[in-house]
Write an enzyme that holds these catalytic residues in place. Sequence first.
Site, PDB file in Angstrom:
ATOM      1  N   GLU A  43       0.833  -1.431   0.022  1.00 14.23           N
ATOM      2  CA  GLU A  43      -0.040  -0.037   0.035  1.00 14.23           C
ATOM      3  C   GLU A  43       0.832   1.399   0.051  1.00 14.23           C
ATOM      4  OE1 GLU A  43      -3.148   0.430  -0.694  1.00 14.23           O
ATOM      5  OE2 GLU A  43      -3.718  -1.556  -0.359  1.00 14.23           O
ATOM      6  N   TYR A 126      -6.921   6.348   4.359  1.00 11.74           N
ATOM      7  CA  TYR A 126      -6.975   5.134   3.328  1.00 11.74           C
ATOM      8  C   TYR A 126      -6.330   3.994   3.496  1.00 11.74           C
ATOM      9  CZ  TYR A 126      -5.751   2.457  -0.586  1.00 11.74           C
ATOM     10  OH  TYR A 126      -5.435   1.486  -1.351  1.00 11.74           O
ATOM     11  N   ASP A 144      -9.881   5.507  -2.410  1.00 12.87           N
ATOM     12  CA  ASP A 144      -8.792   6.172  -2.965  1.00 12.87           C
ATOM     13  C   ASP A 144      -9.295   6.793  -4.457  1.00 12.87           C
ATOM     14  OD1 ASP A 144      -9.442   4.042  -4.716  1.00 12.87           O
ATOM     15  OD2 ASP A 144      -7.420   3.301  -4.700  1.00 12.87           O
TER      16      ASP A 144
END
Length: 331
Positions: A43, A126, A144
């Site tokens: 991520e 997020y 996102d």
Amino acid sequence: MFQLPTSDQRRRLRCQLLGWFARRQRPLLWRRDRDPYRIWLSEIMLQQTRVAAVLEHYQRFLKKFPTIERLAAAREASVLAAWSGLGYYRRARMLHAAAKIVVRTLKGEFPRSGQDLQKLPGIGRYTAAAIASIAFDEPVAVVDGNVERVLQRYVGKASDMDEVWRIASSLLNKKRPGDFNQALMELGAMVCLPREPRCLLCPVADLCRSRGELPVSRAAARQIKRTVHFGLARRNGAVFLVQRGRNESLMAGMWELPDFTPNPASGHAILSLRHSITVTDYAVHVFELPGPDNATGRWIPISRVPALPLTGLARKILRRVAVIGSATPAE
Ligand code: SF4
């Protein structure tokens, strides 16, 4: 007036989307397991970096730092070296700082909730929601850029971010939050594309209120053009490099070639290339120098150069002039 999808529409959306994701998802490396360290790493790497570029670096980074303990114990210079080529080095520094907190302060226990994850450096709303839902099944939605675009088109309304988060939460499949979140992101990446949504291939087209008719436009960032010159000095198996200051806002502490100001006697560049960093396109020209005209750098033995935290541009140049190989271990 705008209305949220009905409960029947939400149920069908979850079912159709998850079915499509099971059949069509890309076999990305970080989808192979639910290890929070690996998911967190992917991520962070995927922030502001394309999947294709992350694929190149993800495995090499994990080979060097296979566990959070190894990452926490590493020197910052070797973390930056392993990050080289991905850009936005602040992410690597935050990752390193967070690893130290998890290992030293939290005794190796990775936080399991989105709220606790957000207390770590470099983890925003997020990223925290993505890790918590994918690794720990916490029923939290993610938004996102891809999800924002998909949901605005899906409900047929250009909403502000607070509203998009509310819509995402209302649609979430709470039994399989990780899969659902990834499915929504995958739909945005593969089908509901920014310019031309592929509605004919969309698994939720029958439920979508806009079918691509809602313009979701973000002003395209204007690219700035710059020309830069560097000097390349080599002698006795060493190359002259300079280190950026620790307080530089960009790429602090990284190594690069010295700046150079060409004059009529400089001759021709030995190498010219293009390089883009965020909104700037650089035309780069490299001149061979007999010796450095800059006293602040150092001669570095060529054998040590691949392990240095080089800027992406320096690595590119040094590869092109064959000072380092094309697949150095530090990349
Ligand atoms: S139907 Fe088209 S606009 Fe709607 S979600 Fe699918 S791809 Fe996006």
